[in-house]
Design a protein around this motif. Sequence first.
Motif, PDB file in Angstrom:
ATOM      1  N   LEU A 144     -55.505 -70.627 -19.008  1.00  0.00           N
ATOM      2  CA  LEU A 144     -56.019 -71.949 -18.641  1.00  0.00           C
ATOM      3  C   LEU A 144     -55.299 -72.490 -17.410  1.00  0.00           C
ATOM      4  O   LEU A 144     -55.917 -73.142 -16.559  1.00  0.00           O
ATOM      5  CB  LEU A 144     -55.863 -72.925 -19.819  1.00  0.00           C
ATOM      6  N   SER A 148     -57.161 -73.432 -13.923  1.00  0.00           N
ATOM      7  CA  SER A 148     -57.035 -74.759 -13.315  1.00  0.00           C
ATOM      8  C   SER A 148     -56.773 -74.686 -11.817  1.00  0.00           C
ATOM      9  O   SER A 148     -56.966 -75.666 -11.089  1.00  0.00           O
ATOM     10  CB  SER A 148     -55.929 -75.557 -13.995  1.00  0.00           C
ATOM     11  N   SER A 311     -59.055 -83.263 -10.691  1.00  0.00           N
ATOM     12  CA  SER A 311     -59.455 -82.730 -11.997  1.00  0.00           C
ATOM     13  C   SER A 311     -58.686 -81.449 -12.314  1.00  0.00           C
ATOM     14  O   SER A 311     -58.287 -81.219 -13.459  1.00  0.00           O
ATOM     15  CB  SER A 311     -60.957 -82.444 -12.021  1.00  0.00           C
ATOM     16  N   GLY A 312     -58.488 -80.622 -11.289  1.00  0.00           N
ATOM     17  CA  GLY A 312     -57.714 -79.397 -11.475  1.00  0.00           C
ATOM     18  C   GLY A 312     -56.280 -79.680 -11.868  1.00  0.00           C
ATOM     19  O   GLY A 312     -55.695 -78.995 -12.708  1.00  0.00           O
ATOM     20  N   LEU A 315     -56.281 -80.673 -15.481  1.00  0.00           N
ATOM     21  CA  LEU A 315     -56.464 -79.493 -16.315  1.00  0.00           C
ATOM     22  C   LEU A 315     -55.170 -78.683 -16.391  1.00  0.00           C
ATOM     23  O   LEU A 315     -54.792 -78.181 -17.460  1.00  0.00           O
ATOM     24  CB  LEU A 315     -57.591 -78.621 -15.748  1.00  0.00           C
ATOM     25  N   TYR A 316     -54.479 -78.581 -15.261  1.00  0.00           N
ATOM     26  CA  TYR A 316     -53.187 -77.878 -15.225  1.00  0.00           C
ATOM     27  C   TYR A 316     -52.168 -78.563 -16.128  1.00  0.00           C
ATOM     28  O   TYR A 316     -51.434 -77.906 -16.869  1.00  0.00           O
ATOM     29  CB  TYR A 316     -52.671 -77.832 -13.783  1.00  0.00           C
ATOM     30  N   LYS A 318     -52.783 -80.392 -18.739  1.00  0.00           N
ATOM     31  CA  LYS A 318     -53.190 -80.137 -20.124  1.00  0.00           C
ATOM     32  C   LYS A 318     -52.778 -78.734 -20.560  1.00  0.00           C
ATOM     33  O   LYS A 318     -52.245 -78.524 -21.657  1.00  0.00           O
ATOM     34  CB  LYS A 318     -54.712 -80.307 -20.239  1.00  0.00           C
ATOM     35  N   ALA A 319     -53.003 -77.763 -19.660  1.00  0.00           N
ATOM     36  CA  ALA A 319     -52.661 -76.368 -19.970  1.00  0.00           C
ATOM     37  C   ALA A 319     -51.154 -76.194 -20.120  1.00  0.00           C
ATOM     38  O   ALA A 319     -50.683 -75.466 -20.997  1.00  0.00           O
ATOM     39  CB  ALA A 319     -53.187 -75.442 -18.867  1.00  0.00           C
ATOM     40  N   SER A 322     -49.866 -77.346 -23.526  1.00  0.00           N
ATOM     41  CA  SER A 322     -50.364 -76.634 -24.715  1.00  0.00           C
ATOM     42  C   SER A 322     -49.375 -75.549 -25.147  1.00  0.00           C
ATOM     43  O   SER A 322     -48.745 -74.920 -24.333  1.00  0.00           O
ATOM     44  CB  SER A 322     -51.718 -75.990 -24.409  1.00  0.00           C
TER      45      SER A 322
END
Length: 322
Positions: A144, A148, A311-312, A315-316, A318-319, A322
């Motif tokens: 992910l 991203s 947005s990228g 997303l990064y 969030k990844a 995780s």
Amino acid sequence: MALPVVEKDKKSFGTEQMLVVGAAIALWYSSSAIANTTSRKILTSIPAPLFLTLVQFTVATVLLHFYLRILKIQPYRELSLTKQSKERTVLLRLAGVYTAGFIFVNAGYVIVNVSLAETLRSAEPLVSVLLALLFLKHEKVSTLMLVSMIPIVVGGGLSSFGDSTFSPLGLLFVTVSNVSFSMRSLLTKHLHSDYKGDALNVFYHVSRVGLIYLLFLNASRDALGILVDEKWQVTYYLGSFDSNAARVFLVNGFCYFLYNQMSFFVLSKVEMVTHAVANAFRRVVTIVFSVWYFGNEINTVNACGIVLAISGVLLYSKAKSS
């Protein structure tokens, strides 16, 4: 971008704490927008990024010295520059890449608009992932996180499409700043393995060492200017330097200090991923403010690129959590 801090246990938010953090975020966003916009304003009339960086580090070092060592609002932790130690070695390297990062950010502002520079700076996670793959074999880079990178790279390309200020040199300067700030993150992790001071103490020590580097660099550039070209000298541009210009420099230096200070404060109150998301939106605020202030035109493709790049980054973040 601000220096990372060692993660602390975060308490659940009450109403009062939420208001305090909200106010800190508002200060963080507004001071960042003003700092970046005034940097561009200064550098379009006085293209001396080394001198501007010197002013920023001077103001930050003086204010941090009062905050930590005179007023003692927060505990100060010593990190000696005269005593040989592993911490000092890492600090000297950290201050070098941190200072270089801001020198090249300011050099980029001489050439490109703030909106474009901030969007290109959002590619810093891409550099961080590459460095992690090369030098931090123990750190896991998930699928992910790699995915991203796609919107970050594509968004950066679209945001520069048709921008009248885009140039390969400006892209190079911003890329070097991204590499510097990513290296800063790696070195900060190494420093925290031995030095137990918090992020604000690290910011203070990095600022004072960076100030020494900048004094040397500015003196060297002026000395070379005598031999090579007078346009290398800051004094060449100071003929138009009046009280209004001095005020802009001081406002810029104070806002540079404040936005780093508020970034550290917010990070001490929230989770790192929350801070990363907030930092992504800080870029949006800075971009919108600079477009409004300078009256720059952004076409649909540029706007889509900015949204895609941010947005990228989200997303990064969030990844990474995780």
